[in-house]
Design a protein around this motif. Structure first.
Motif, PDB file in Angstrom:
ATOM      1  N   HIS A  11       0.731  -1.405   0.142  1.00  0.00           N
ATOM      2  CA  HIS A  11      -0.018   0.085   0.021  1.00  0.00           C
ATOM      3  C   HIS A  11       1.004   1.330  -0.097  1.00  0.00           C
ATOM      4  O   HIS A  11       0.665   2.006  -0.422  1.00  0.00           O
ATOM      5  N   GLY A  12       1.560   1.245   0.983  1.00  0.00           N
ATOM      6  CA  GLY A  12       2.580   2.482   1.262  1.00  0.00           C
ATOM      7  C   GLY A  12       2.197   4.047   2.368  1.00  0.00           C
ATOM      8  O   GLY A  12       1.040   2.708   2.844  1.00  0.00           O
ATOM      9  N   SER A  13       3.042   4.021   2.890  1.00  0.00           N
ATOM     10  CA  SER A  13       2.897   4.827   4.127  1.00  0.00           C
ATOM     11  C   SER A  13       3.651   6.012   3.728  1.00  0.00           C
ATOM     12  O   SER A  13       4.521   5.907   3.664  1.00  0.00           O
ATOM     13  N   ARG A  14       2.868   7.001   4.858  1.00  0.00           N
ATOM     14  CA  ARG A  14       4.084   8.423   5.371  1.00  0.00           C
ATOM     15  C   ARG A  14       5.642   8.177   6.276  1.00  0.00           C
ATOM     16  O   ARG A  14       5.520   8.710   5.738  1.00  0.00           O
ATOM     17  N   ASP A  15       5.243   7.058   6.493  1.00  0.00           N
ATOM     18  CA  ASP A  15       6.356   6.567   7.544  1.00  0.00           C
ATOM     19  C   ASP A  15       6.916   5.989   7.138  1.00  0.00           C
ATOM     20  O   ASP A  15       7.653   4.969   6.325  1.00  0.00           O
ATOM     21  N   ALA A  16       8.664   6.407   6.316  1.00  0.00           N
ATOM     22  CA  ALA A  16       9.273   5.190   5.618  1.00  0.00           C
ATOM     23  C   ALA A  16      10.113   3.990   5.942  1.00  0.00           C
ATOM     24  O   ALA A  16       9.504   3.307   5.996  1.00  0.00           O
ATOM     25  N   ALA A  41       7.048  -2.151  -4.773  1.00  0.00           N
ATOM     26  CA  ALA A  41       6.129  -1.509  -5.406  1.00  0.00           C
ATOM     27  C   ALA A  41       5.363  -0.994  -4.879  1.00  0.00           C
ATOM     28  O   ALA A  41       5.111  -1.827  -3.825  1.00  0.00           O
ATOM     29  N   PHE A  42       4.942   0.365  -4.400  1.00  0.00           N
ATOM     30  CA  PHE A  42       3.675   1.006  -3.587  1.00  0.00           C
ATOM     31  C   PHE A  42       2.497   1.472  -4.711  1.00  0.00           C
ATOM     32  O   PHE A  42       2.528   2.021  -5.921  1.00  0.00           O
ATOM     33  N   LEU A  43       1.197   1.127  -4.068  1.00  0.00           N
ATOM     34  CA  LEU A  43      -0.059   2.145  -5.014  1.00  0.00           C
ATOM     35  C   LEU A  43      -0.303   3.436  -4.548  1.00  0.00           C
ATOM     36  O   LEU A  43      -0.348   4.055  -5.449  1.00  0.00           O
ATOM     37  N   GLU A  44       0.542   3.834  -3.024  1.00  0.00           N
ATOM     38  CA  GLU A  44       0.772   5.315  -3.328  1.00  0.00           C
ATOM     39  C   GLU A  44       1.048   5.957  -1.397  1.00  0.00           C
ATOM     40  O   GLU A  44       1.997   4.661  -0.601  1.00  0.00           O
ATOM     41  N   LEU A  45       1.596   7.173  -1.539  1.00  0.00           N
ATOM     42  CA  LEU A  45       2.881   7.749  -0.405  1.00  0.00           C
ATOM     43  C   LEU A  45       4.418   6.862  -0.556  1.00  0.00           C
ATOM     44  O   LEU A  45       4.659   7.927   0.455  1.00  0.00           O
ATOM     45  N   VAL A  67       3.093  -9.789 -10.328  1.00  0.00           N
ATOM     46  CA  VAL A  67       2.809  -8.976  -8.907  1.00  0.00           C
ATOM     47  C   VAL A  67       2.414  -9.768  -7.680  1.00  0.00           C
ATOM     48  O   VAL A  67       0.915 -10.185  -8.329  1.00  0.00           O
ATOM     49  N   VAL A  68       2.737  -9.810  -7.330  1.00  0.00           N
ATOM     50  CA  VAL A  68       2.370  -9.728  -5.640  1.00  0.00           C
ATOM     51  C   VAL A  68       1.675  -8.922  -4.641  1.00  0.00           C
ATOM     52  O   VAL A  68       2.852  -8.783  -4.189  1.00  0.00           O
ATOM     53  N   PRO A  69       0.881  -9.111  -4.247  1.00  0.00           N
ATOM     54  CA  PRO A  69       0.108  -8.034  -3.420  1.00  0.00           C
ATOM     55  C   PRO A  69       0.248  -8.776  -1.779  1.00  0.00           C
ATOM     56  O   PRO A  69      -0.024  -9.464  -1.190  1.00  0.00           O
ATOM     57  N   VAL A  70       1.533  -7.328  -1.623  1.00  0.00           N
ATOM     58  CA  VAL A  70       1.817  -8.246  -0.104  1.00  0.00           C
ATOM     59  C   VAL A  70       0.518  -7.496   1.342  1.00  0.00           C
ATOM     60  O   VAL A  70       0.699  -6.354   1.612  1.00  0.00           O
ATOM     61  N   PHE A  71      -0.391  -7.663   0.937  1.00  0.00           N
ATOM     62  CA  PHE A  71      -1.892  -7.689   1.453  1.00  0.00           C
ATOM     63  C   PHE A  71      -2.295  -8.346   2.370  1.00  0.00           C
ATOM     64  O   PHE A  71      -2.020  -9.902   1.603  1.00  0.00           O
ATOM     65  N   ALA A 103      -3.316 -12.620  -2.792  1.00  0.00           N
ATOM     66  CA  ALA A 103      -3.114 -10.679  -1.645  1.00  0.00           C
ATOM     67  C   ALA A 103      -1.993 -12.739  -0.912  1.00  0.00           C
ATOM     68  O   ALA A 103      -3.219 -13.348  -0.500  1.00  0.00           O
ATOM     69  N   VAL A 104      -1.055 -12.103  -1.041  1.00  0.00           N
ATOM     70  CA  VAL A 104      -0.966 -13.295   1.032  1.00  0.00           C
ATOM     71  C   VAL A 104      -1.078 -13.522   1.333  1.00  0.00           C
ATOM     72  O   VAL A 104      -1.303 -14.704   1.887  1.00  0.00           O
ATOM     73  N   GLY A 105      -2.083 -12.730   1.879  1.00  0.00           N
ATOM     74  CA  GLY A 105      -2.992 -12.991   3.809  1.00  0.00           C
ATOM     75  C   GLY A 105      -4.028 -14.303   3.055  1.00  0.00           C
ATOM     76  O   GLY A 105      -4.191 -14.479   4.411  1.00  0.00           O
TER      77      GLY A 105
END
Length: 128
Positions: A11-16, A41-45, A67-71, A103-105
């Motif tokens: 997904h991505g995050s503001r926190d590195a 790769a990230f969706l956003e942020l 592409v493997v969604p790590v969700f 999704a991996v989960g």
């Protein structure tokens, strides 16, 4: 032989620091398959976007990209946003096979590993 590539999509995050486990996962996967170009790769942020990662892999010679969604699950980002982005990539690179994994989960092996971790924490008495 066609060059394979793998994108771990988050997904991505503001926190590195949020990306640190994804970096570790990327390193684990890359070490296990040294001939495969493994990128995040990230969706956003965060960068790169999935489209930028695909462009870079194609430029590096990739002919097959997974592409493997790590969700944890198949929410709207995995069901709607990611397929729309991948369709854009397929239009831009019709000579490249681009596949999306689940999704991996949602994989039983992943859920069992997480369950083992949770039970280990209970057994070890580790505070949260």
């Amino acid at each position: 032989m066609q060059k394979q590539a793998l994108i771990l999509f988050g997904h991505g995050s503001r926190d590195a620091r949020w990306a640190e486990p994804f970096e570790r996962l990327r390193a684990i996967v890359a070490a296990r398959r040294p001939g495969v170009d493994v990128r995040l790769a990230f969706l956003e942020l965060m960068t790169p976007s999935v489209l930028d990662a695909i462009d870079a892999q194609v430029a590096a010679g990739a002919a097959e990209i997974t592409v493997v969604p790590v969700f944890f699950g198949q929410g709207g980002h995995v069901r709607r946003d990611l397929p729309a982005l991948i369709e854009q990539a397929r239009q831009a690179h019709p000579q490249v096979q681009i596949d999306i994994a689940g999704a991996v989960g949602e994989n039983d092996d992943v859920l069992n590993a997480i369950g083992d971790y949770c039970l280990h924490q209970l057994d070890a008495g580790n505070p949260v």
